[in-house]
Design a protein around this motif. Structure first.
Motif, short mmCIF file in Angstrom:
data_model
loop_
_atom_site.label_atom_id
_atom_site.label_comp_id
_atom_site.label_asym_id
_atom_site.label_seq_id
_atom_site.Cartn_x
_atom_site.Cartn_y
_atom_site.Cartn_z
N UNK A 86 0.86 -1.27 0.19
CA UNK A 86 -0.21 0.02 -0.04
C UNK A 86 0.81 1.25 0.12
N UNK A 87 2.16 1.32 1.06
CA UNK A 87 2.62 2.42 1.17
C UNK A 87 3.43 2.81 -0.35
N UNK A 95 -0.31 6.25 5.35
CA UNK A 95 -0.75 5.09 5.75
C UNK A 95 -0.83 4.69 7.15
N UNK A 96 -1.98 4.60 7.86
CA UNK A 96 -2.12 4.52 9.41
C UNK A 96 -2.74 3.38 9.65
N UNK A 97 -2.66 2.81 10.99
CA UNK A 97 -3.31 1.50 11.31
C UNK A 97 -4.04 1.77 12.68
N UNK A 98 -5.22 1.16 12.90
CA UNK A 98 -5.85 1.03 14.01
C UNK A 98 -5.77 -0.33 14.82
N UNK A 115 6.69 1.16 5.48
CA UNK A 115 6.08 2.38 5.34
C UNK A 115 4.99 2.93 6.22
N UNK A 116 4.71 2.14 7.10
CA UNK A 116 3.47 2.42 8.17
C UNK A 116 3.88 3.78 8.90
#
Ligand code: SAM
Length: 332
Positions: A86-87, A95-98, A115-116
């Motif tokens: 994705x990145x 690009x973030x994450x929960x 790449x997060x």
């Protein structure tokens, strides 16, 4: 690059939340039942390559920001590969994450290298007994280790999400908010939304603690909260700062202060369906298009159609998502 797409109401829709799995290693009381949960097999989920295809299509129609979520996204064995794919798509800005953080000690460094940029870690209390009551399968020690791992990996700014649940953790908002005195973290308090299976939705509906109450509790203990200007008008969090605090206290109030008018989000389920709104159950299938060889253009066309049909708003002020409308005999 394409301009950001607008829905039928003129809202710019440039943010896609992608669920990687509906499996989770926690059973929070307002989210999943302890038993009887019908989970999809992993084979039903979009593959890493298919997720990359969707992101390429989304960027082609103007999406810029992506958040990986779930279920628990870190349970996907290929989560690092997904982030990497994705990145590196040209045009992806964020690009973030929960996550609940439990697997971050093992993964944070690799995710950051892939790449997060940032993580939101979910933690409902700083009291180990109440964490076990509300989040059930997880422990405070595990989640805290995840928070530390995110910090060491440079996943910043660190945001903590706490769902405020009557009878479980409404007093715990004070020590959670006090974390912002020492840390430059964002601690955000979320009102319970009636989602998921009926028994869980009913817990969420009856356990609602309005933001005004949470806010009053924090101010009584820690001082006045000064409102901060919105850095991004589409941010669902209303941000504030406590006196002399390093971090930010935010309130996400989908029930008592809905923010549909500035909503810029769409959601992709793990099985490849676009949801037009977290709280409406209208959805558009993209997996079928991908697996029948439709390719990027077919997915882009589906996305644009979905954006045009994004609903104006949800009806949580009435305590329901479309799925649970029949629960209240309202119809429509
Ligand atoms: N497993 C990850 C986690 O725990 O953050 C990601 C998925 S979880 C569904 C995403 C967020 O939704 C979490 O921050 C959780 O607090 C919130 N959430 C889950 N059920 C909710 C509900 N019924 N009402 C409000 N927030 C909810």
């Amino acid at each position: 690059m394409r301009p950001v797409p607008r829905d039928g109401y003129g809202r710019e829709i440039d943010y896609l939340r992608i669920s990687l799995t509906d499996h989770c290693n926690l059973r929070c009381v307002y989210c999943m039942p302890l038993e009887g949960l019908a989970l999809a097999p992993s084979s039903a989920f979009l593959t890493a390559a298919e997720i990359e295809q969707v992101v390429r299509a989304a960027v082609a129609v103007g999406f810029r920001k992506f958040r990986l979520t779930g279920g628990e996204p870190t349970l996907r064995p290929d989560v690092v590969e997904i982030v990497e794919r994705v990145a590196r798509v040209p045009g992806v800005r964020d690009v973030a994450m929960t996550t609940n953080g439990i697997r971050l000690p093992a993964l944070a460094a690799a995710l950051a290298a892939a790449g997060l940029r940032r993580v939101n870690v979910h933690l409902d209390s700083l009291d180990p007994v109440r964490v076990a009551r509300v989040m059930r399968w997880g422990s405070l020690a595990e989640i805290w280790a995840g928070i530390e791992a995110a910090e060491s990996a440079g996943l910043r700014p660190l945001k903590l999400n706490a769902v405020v649940v009557r009878g479980f953790n409404e007093e715990d908002v004070v020590p959670l908010a006090a974390l912002t005195l020492e840390h430059d973290w964002h601690v955000r308090f979320i009102e319970t939304m009636p989602l998921g299976v009926r028994e869980v939705a009913e817990v969420a509906r009856t356990a609602l603690v309005p933001t005004a109450e949470t806010r009053a509790r924090i101010e009584a203990a820690l001082g006045a909260l000064a409102p901060l200007p919105a850095a991004d008008p589409a941010d669902e969090s209303r941000n504030h700062r406590l006196p002399r605090a390093r971090g930010i206290v935010g309130f996400i109030s989908p029930v008592t202060e809905p923010y549909c008018g500035t909503c810029n989000r769409m959601r992709l389920t793990a099985e490849g369906r676009f949801h037009l709104c977290l709280l409406n159950d209208d959805e558009v299938d993209v997996r079928a298009a991908l697996r029948s060889g439709g390719g990027l253009e077919a997915v882009a066309a589906i996305l644009l159609r979905a954006v045009r049909h994004k609903p104006t708003g949800h009806r949580l002020d009435l305590g329901l998502s479309t799925k649970h409308r029949e629960m209240y005999q309202l119809g429509g």
